[in-house]
Design a protein around this motif. Structure first.
Motif, mmCIF file in Angstrom:
data_model
loop_
_atom_site.group_PDB
_atom_site.id
_atom_site.type_symbol
_atom_site.label_atom_id
_atom_site.label_comp_id
_atom_site.label_asym_id
_atom_site.label_seq_id
_atom_site.Cartn_x
_atom_site.Cartn_y
_atom_site.Cartn_z
ATOM 1 N N ALA A 95 0.855 -0.973 -0.036
ATOM 2 C CA ALA A 95 0.185 -0.140 0.080
ATOM 3 C C ALA A 95 1.152 1.044 0.218
ATOM 4 O O ALA A 95 0.361 1.948 -0.469
ATOM 5 C CB ALA A 95 -1.033 0.342 0.932
ATOM 6 N N ARG A 96 1.954 1.550 0.583
ATOM 7 C CA ARG A 96 3.144 1.991 0.790
ATOM 8 C C ARG A 96 3.758 3.056 -0.008
ATOM 9 O O ARG A 96 4.399 4.021 -0.790
ATOM 10 C CB ARG A 96 4.208 2.399 1.810
ATOM 11 C CG ARG A 96 3.611 3.113 3.479
ATOM 12 C CD ARG A 96 5.512 2.805 4.384
ATOM 13 N NE ARG A 96 6.071 4.701 3.176
ATOM 14 C CZ ARG A 96 7.071 4.533 4.006
ATOM 15 N NH1 ARG A 96 8.176 3.251 4.137
ATOM 16 N NH2 ARG A 96 7.543 5.422 3.971
ATOM 17 N N ASN A 148 -8.432 -2.516 0.316
ATOM 18 C CA ASN A 148 -8.753 -4.113 -0.651
ATOM 19 C C ASN A 148 -7.805 -5.365 -0.721
ATOM 20 O O ASN A 148 -7.180 -5.050 -1.520
ATOM 21 C CB ASN A 148 -8.950 -3.568 -2.403
ATOM 22 C CG ASN A 148 -9.464 -4.307 -3.584
ATOM 23 O OD1 ASN A 148 -9.029 -5.330 -3.476
ATOM 24 N ND2 ASN A 148 -10.796 -3.597 -3.737
ATOM 25 N N GLU A 149 -7.686 -5.839 -0.095
ATOM 26 C CA GLU A 149 -6.763 -7.393 -0.752
ATOM 27 C C GLU A 149 -6.190 -7.658 -1.559
ATOM 28 O O GLU A 149 -5.590 -8.522 -1.931
ATOM 29 C CB GLU A 149 -6.985 -8.109 0.379
ATOM 30 C CG GLU A 149 -5.973 -9.474 1.083
ATOM 31 C CD GLU A 149 -6.644 -10.850 1.623
ATOM 32 O OE1 GLU A 149 -7.321 -9.478 2.585
ATOM 33 O OE2 GLU A 149 -5.824 -11.697 1.505
ATOM 34 N N ASP A 150 -7.720 -8.233 -2.443
ATOM 35 C CA ASP A 150 -7.601 -8.061 -3.730
ATOM 36 C C ASP A 150 -6.366 -7.620 -4.487
ATOM 37 O O ASP A 150 -5.160 -8.698 -5.696
ATOM 38 C CB ASP A 150 -8.727 -8.654 -4.537
ATOM 39 C CG ASP A 150 -9.468 -10.301 -3.883
ATOM 40 O OD1 ASP A 150 -10.746 -9.888 -3.909
ATOM 41 O OD2 ASP A 150 -8.749 -10.707 -3.390
ATOM 42 N N PHE A 151 -6.892 -6.990 -4.509
ATOM 43 C CA PHE A 151 -5.544 -5.701 -5.263
ATOM 44 C C PHE A 151 -4.389 -5.317 -4.916
ATOM 45 O O PHE A 151 -3.158 -5.813 -5.600
ATOM 46 C CB PHE A 151 -6.450 -4.082 -5.236
ATOM 47 C CG PHE A 151 -5.493 -3.198 -5.820
ATOM 48 C CD1 PHE A 151 -5.016 -2.397 -5.488
ATOM 49 C CD2 PHE A 151 -5.629 -2.999 -7.569
ATOM 50 C CE1 PHE A 151 -4.349 -1.170 -5.717
ATOM 51 C CE2 PHE A 151 -4.762 -1.999 -8.081
ATOM 52 C CZ PHE A 151 -4.422 -1.304 -7.574
ATOM 53 N N GLN A 204 -9.840 2.902 -6.476
ATOM 54 C CA GLN A 204 -9.992 3.456 -4.788
ATOM 55 C C GLN A 204 -10.153 2.621 -3.811
ATOM 56 O O GLN A 204 -10.651 2.387 -4.418
ATOM 57 C CB GLN A 204 -11.539 3.964 -5.300
ATOM 58 C CG GLN A 204 -11.970 5.613 -5.840
ATOM 59 C CD GLN A 204 -11.965 6.471 -5.023
ATOM 60 O OE1 GLN A 204 -11.278 6.488 -3.968
ATOM 61 N NE2 GLN A 204 -11.858 8.293 -6.193
ATOM 62 N N GLY A 205 -9.957 3.191 -2.775
ATOM 63 C CA GLY A 205 -9.485 2.041 -1.517
ATOM 64 C C GLY A 205 -9.060 0.881 -1.693
ATOM 65 O O GLY A 205 -9.292 0.645 -0.714
ATOM 66 N N TYR A 206 -7.513 1.388 -2.375
ATOM 67 C CA TYR A 206 -6.858 0.476 -2.784
ATOM 68 C C TYR A 206 -6.198 -0.247 -1.054
ATOM 69 O O TYR A 206 -5.735 -1.732 -0.666
ATOM 70 C CB TYR A 206 -5.719 0.767 -3.217
ATOM 71 C CG TYR A 206 -4.718 1.380 -3.057
ATOM 72 C CD1 TYR A 206 -5.110 2.861 -3.620
ATOM 73 C CD2 TYR A 206 -3.871 0.975 -1.973
ATOM 74 C CE1 TYR A 206 -4.073 4.209 -3.045
ATOM 75 C CE2 TYR A 206 -2.402 2.248 -1.922
ATOM 76 C CZ TYR A 206 -2.860 3.572 -2.654
ATOM 77 O OH TYR A 206 -2.108 4.708 -2.168
#
Lengths: 125, 397
Positions: free
Chosen positions: A43-44, A77-80, A72-74
């Motif tokens: 995420a970072r 979002n674990e899949d992403f 949006q909201g990645y």
């Protein structure tokens, strides 16, 4: 070389400047090295990635479905995040080349390690 | 305490003195309300005796524990797994050749936590798979990671990575690591080994293998063969910390790519490692490049930690390289010889980097005080050459 690193690399050939990015990737040997999934780290990294360059590199390696931009909201979002984790950190180019898009100069990748050394005439003033 | 390699343990001090009697009266003055939570009847405890610079027999230790009977211990003794550990610490000085009969100081306290000093042993360079001539001592590499405020999920970069010693320490604290080095052989783990009795490097000797040795392979990003004076990163801020030990020109040569046609020697086994050129790289230029690179690629608040070699008789504080975007946080000396030392410099990025060209003329003037150190190599050996000259002279007389 991982795709996360490729995304930060640019050609430092003399006179090329920002047109030295992204380096054109060509791979003759690729391996998949599983790496423990760390959603916080992935995420970072998302905001630091130049997305177009990443998609281009991933397509060169035929990695399949690559998101064309962060959703949006990645962060939640674990899949992403898992998909990006795989693309950025688990795919390693073992043998291949990186080519400066402006000057055409080629940097080899051997045993997973890119060699970015240039002779003086070719380096940035 | 989860980070420091400089402190062995931390105790809550309940009393101290220069003699047992002084210690006991000091303990009697310690407020009972503060003791009771750890001594009440439902608790378990044990008492340990630590002596520094002296060995005591078991009998002598038991005597000391018994002397503490006056303390209001109401819990039960549990030697295997106590809730609370209390320690008597006796200081017998620092000279192993002159151990006094009685201690200089005695302390009594409640043990709170241990530091990370065992990392120095567990990460010791002696046991590391891949080492070089100048691999950083394990303890120092952890101190550098602490100076860099390395934390989980950081990206740490070492532009003079060598065998990756500094990356190992950062990875231990949960950072993802990458590095570059101009030496193809070192980055690939090829060529002559640095260990005595070993001729060539084995297949498991490279930076990645070092991380794997400690279960830290997942933190390995990449290493590249690259000239630190000509970085190949696109414009942007990527690194949370840059932690490095640049070459001083003594045991590793300072080099960069340039235009003279000079074939480096010693590549018998690995012809593909041909470095295009090897120009001498003046130390002051190297630090100027390093600071500029750090100012550009560190995130705001990120840290640069590096060693600066100095010729002690000529050193002054204003020789420490500076940069308008970086603030000097600390400067610590480590002596190398009678006339040289190196200083651990820590800087923090406090200002956004605007333009590459902006800084060049500013800095080369300011770095002038460090120019003298371009002949650091000469000065390093100057003590030796003077001695040899003196000896030769006395032989001739």
């Amino acid at each position: 070389m991982k795709l996360l690193t490729h995304n930060f690399l640019s050609s430092h050939v003399k006179g090329v400047g920002p047109r030295g990015f992204p380096l054109r990737l060509q791979a003759s040997e690729v391996r998949i090295m599983p790496v423990e999934f760390n959603p916080d780290f992935v995420a970072r990294m998302i905001p630091k990635v130049e997305w177009a360059a990443l998609v281009e590199a991933a397509n060169t390696l035929s990695l399949g479905e690559v998101p064309t931009e962060p959703i949006q909201g990645y962060e939640q979002n674990e899949d992403f995040l898992r998909t990006m984790h795989h693309i950025l950190l688990e795919v390693e180019v073992m043998e291949g080349t990186l080519q400066c898009p402006e000057s055409g100069r080629v940097f080899p990748i051997t045993r997973g390690i890119p060699n970015m050394l240039l002779s003086d005439e070719q380096t940035e003033a | 305490m989860k980070r420091t390699v400089c402190a062995k343990s931390i105790f809550e001090l309940w009393g101290h003195g220069k003699s047992p009697e002084e210690l006991y009266s000091s303990l009697k003055n310690y407020p009972v309300e503060k003791m009771v939570p750890f001594l009440h009847s439902g608790s378990t405890y044990k008492i340990k005796i630590h002596t520094f610079n002296k060995t005591l027999t078991q009998e002598e230790k038991v005597k000391r524990i018994d002397a503490l009977e006056f303390l209001p211990f109401e819990g039960k003794v549990n030697l295997k797994n106590p809730q609370h550990i209390f320690s008597v610490l006796e200081d017998y000085g620092l000279d192993p050749n002159c151990i006094p009969e009685n201690p200089h100081n005695i302390y009594f306290g409640r043990w709170i936590a241990d530091g990370q000093r065992e990392l120095i042993e567990s990460y010791s360079v002696k046991k590391r798979h891949f080492i070089g001539n100048t691999s950083m001592d394990a303890g120092l590499s952890f101190i550098m990671a602490n100076h860099g405020k390395v934390k989980e999920n950081d990206i740490v970069f070492d532009p003079f990575v060598g065998t990756g010693g500094l990356l190992v320490a950062s990875a231990h604290f949960g950072a993802y690591v990458c590095g570059t080095d101009i030496d193809y052989n070192t980055v690939h783990g090829l060529g002559k080994a640095s260990r005595k009795n070993q001729k060539w490097r084995g297949p498991d000797e490279n930076i990645r293998a070092n991380l794997r040795q400690y279960g830290l392979e997942k933190y390995y990003l990449d290493v590249l063969v690259s000239d630190a004076s000509k970085p190949s990163w696109r414009k942007g801020t990527y690194f949370d910390a840059i932690i490095t030990d640049p070459p001083y020109g003594i045991r590793e040569s300072t080099r960069r790519t340039g235009s003279q046609k000079e074939t480096p020697k010693g590549i018998e086994k690995c012809p593909e490692s041909h470095v295009p050129v090897s120009l001498s790289y003046h130390l002051s230029d190297m630090f100027f490049d390093l600071l500029n690179f750090a100012a550009e690629t560190l995130i705001l608040g990120g840290r640069l930690v590096y060693w600066l070699p100095v010729y002690t008789p000529e050193y002054t504080e204003d020789m420490v390289p500076w940069h308008p975007c970086l603030k000097l946080i600390s400067n610590c000396e480590q002596k190398l010889s009678s006339h040289t030392s190196r200083r651990l410099i820590t800087m923090e990025k406090v200002k956004k980097f605007e333009n590459r060209d902006q800084y060049s003329h500013l800095l080369s003037g300011q770095c002038l005080p460090y120019q003298g150190h371009n002949s650091f190599r000469e000065r390093y050996f100057s003590g030796l050459t003077k001695r040899i000259a003196k000896e030769e002279k006395s032989v001739q007389e």
